[in-house]
Design an enzyme around this catalytic site. Structure first.
Site: not given
Length: 563
Positions: A146, A301, A303, A305
């Site tokens: 993340s 961010d 990834d 999400d």
């Protein structure tokens, strides 16, 4: 084995590759580093795995990934032939070794006879959630850490609904991991062998296309100013292609991407800590925003999400909105738009975490929409959507938490930076056509519902001693709470670990004060941090912000007293 015995086992066992042995040789005289790497196994929990990349049992590496995957494979096999045939979808982000770890996971699953659907390149995490539901797989894996710093990577597991696994499934997988006595017992085949046997299949590009169409179907208004200027940064992560694509296909023609942060970079050299929750991540975006006279700056961010934004103020400077403010704006925009169109479901629900502020609840109440709280984490938020599928008693409209995670609708069962980026852009364009900025709308919301202020404080405490101090801090607050703060008195406490609540047990403490303010404290589930969430409500902004400072001072003084 103690940590030194584990170190020697890894350093001398022929099973481990040359690079691993060379890395371990470099630390042979550094007992503290050996202890850090081997004093425990990297914990598999409801967030899967997350840790620093490197050799050792307490690190992210090909061996800890293969171990976790063998545990998952055994769990799936225990579910029977149908689960085996349904298979597992796998995605990965831009981080160091993400592709390698994804391939390791695919090779282990295929070696166990389990069908694998593998993305051929980086993809946003929410697309994995969609893919699980679209392909009807039994499970899914995404390799990502993340928004953590560059030295980290992670391994998240999803189940058939498309949401992250909960404690019961994590326990099953962990039990099967613990039964593996030796790494050499882990099954493994080559990618090419898996492809030739039909056990591994690359996911078709049509999945991207279908997902984008579904995202676009969530638009709420077309009568908007599509000529607004948008600066977007994927922070060198996975959002670049799909966020830009959905904004383009929604008709936004003036989208400017931060060039230094456009392409994948596992070292995140322009930002260091790639978390758009921190306004420092917007430095490059602000510079480009001023050049292009941008109305809004949007950042996802690595990834993709999570998403955050900054809005142009009256003085042309950019003002950052926190997760609570963005969430309140989105709830207000979604519900007011759907109210006008008369399509709010009678049993509609907003789902938020217990450490997210209550402004959205006030907005939802206005439209007779229920608000439900869950523990922190989208595994809990989206589990409510799963529950609603089964009971048919409620309809999931929107879920969010203060840490800049949001999802609208329920064909994705995780926070979604692609959907949220589109909604933030659309919302900005809608209000601009009405002569308002998002700051103007937020002020209107405050004037109607009261001034809600918030602050999040995170203290990083790394290593063994850091972990012990976090526990001492939690013990101190639990056993000896602060009774009064500058005229505000404690009226109620919820200990989510010990008290009976509607949520699963969790190490979270929440304190309610007699003026409507409250604060909560908990250890992070994914990082070496302890987090404090502070909230206040007042009739004016100045008083609301003063209360935040008073509560913060009291909390920090208590924390500093815990050695």
């Amino acid at each position: 084995m103690d940590y030194l015995e584990k170190y020697k086992y890894w350093a001398n066992n022929e099973y481990f590759d040359v690079n691993t042995k060379e890395e371990l040789e470099l630390i042979k005289n550094d007992e503290e580093e050996i202890k850090s790497r081997f004093y425990k196994d990297l914990t598999f929990g409801t967030a899967g795995l997350r840790g620093i990349i490197g050799a050792g049992t307490n690190r992210m590496n090909r061996y800890t990934v293969s171990l976790a995957t063998q545990g998952l494979a055994t769990t799936i096999i225990d579910k029977g032939n149908e689960a085996i045939k349904r298979g597992v979808a796998i995605a990965y982000d831009v981080r160091h070794f993400s592709k390698e770890f994804a391939h390791i996971a695919a090779r282990v699953l295929a070696a166990n006879g389990i069908k694998v659907y593998l993305f051929d390149d980086i993809r946003p995490t929410p697309l994995l959630s969609y893919t699980i539901r679209r392909l009807n797989t039994i499970s899914g894996i995404v390799i990502t850490a993340s928004h953590n710093p560059k030295d980290y990577n992670g391994y998240k597991v999803y189940w058939e609904e498309g949401s992250q696994i909960l404690d019961d499934m994590a326990s099953e997988i962990l039990d099967n991991i613990n039964k593996i006595e030796d790494f050499s017992r882990i099954k493994l085949i080559d990618i090419d062998e898996g492809l030739n046997k039909g056990l591994i299949t690359y996911i078709a590009k049509e999945i991207d296309d279908e997902y984008i169409e579904r995202v676009k179907s969530l638009r709420l208004n077309d009568d908007i100013d599509k000529d607004i200027n948008i600066v977007y940064t994927p922070l060198n992560g996975t959002g670049n292609k799909l966020v830009r694509r959905v904004l383009s296909e929604r008709g936004f023609t003036n989208v400017f991407v931060v060039p230094e942060q456009e392409n994948p970079d596992p070292d995140f050299k322009t930002v260091g800590y790639p978390n758009p929750e921190d306004v420092k991540a917007f430095e490059y975006a602000k510079k480009l925003g001023k050049e292009k006279n941008a109305d809004v700056l949007i950042a996802t961010d690595p990834d993709c999400d999570r998403v955050s934004c900054m809005v142009k103020g009256n003085d042309k400077s950019y003002i950052g909105l926190n997760g609570n403010q963005i969430g309140a704006l989105l709830v207000n925009y979604i519900l007011s738009s759907r109210y006008e169109k008369k399509n709010i479901p009678e049993n509609g629900v907003i789902v938020k975490s217990i450490v997210t502020d209550d402004l959205s609840r006030a907005i939802a109440d206005k439209y007779d929409v229920k608000t439900i709280e869950t523990l922190t984490g989208f595994k809990h938020i989206c589990n409510k959507a799963n529950e609603f599928d089964r009971t048919k008693e409620n309809t999931f409209i929107f879920g969010y938490e203060e840490s800049i995670g949001y999802v609208y609708s329920n064909f994705v069962r995780d926070k979604d930076g692609v959907i949220s980026s589109m909604l933030i852009a659309e919302m900005t364009a809608y209000y601009k056509k009405a002569g308002k900025s998002l700051l103007d709308v937020l002020e209107e919301i405050y004037q109607e519902h009261g001034y809600y202020s918030s602050n999040l404080i995170s203290i990083v405490l790394e290593g063994i001693e850091g972990s012990k101090r976090i526990q001492r801090i939690m013990d101190s607050f639990r056993e000896d709470p602060i009774i009064a703060i500058e005229g505000m008195k404690l009226t109620n406490t919820i200990d989510y670990l010990k008290d009976k609540t509607d949520t699963p047990k969790s190490n979270v403490l929440k304190y309610f004060l007699d003026d409507g303010s409250w604060y909560a404290i908990r250890p992070s589930g994914t990082e070496p941090k302890i987090k404090k969430y502070i909230y206040s409500k007042a009739d004016d902004k100045t008083l609301s912000e003063k209360k935040i400072k008073d509560i913060e001072k009291a909390i920090m003084n208590k924390i500093k007293s815990v050695k």
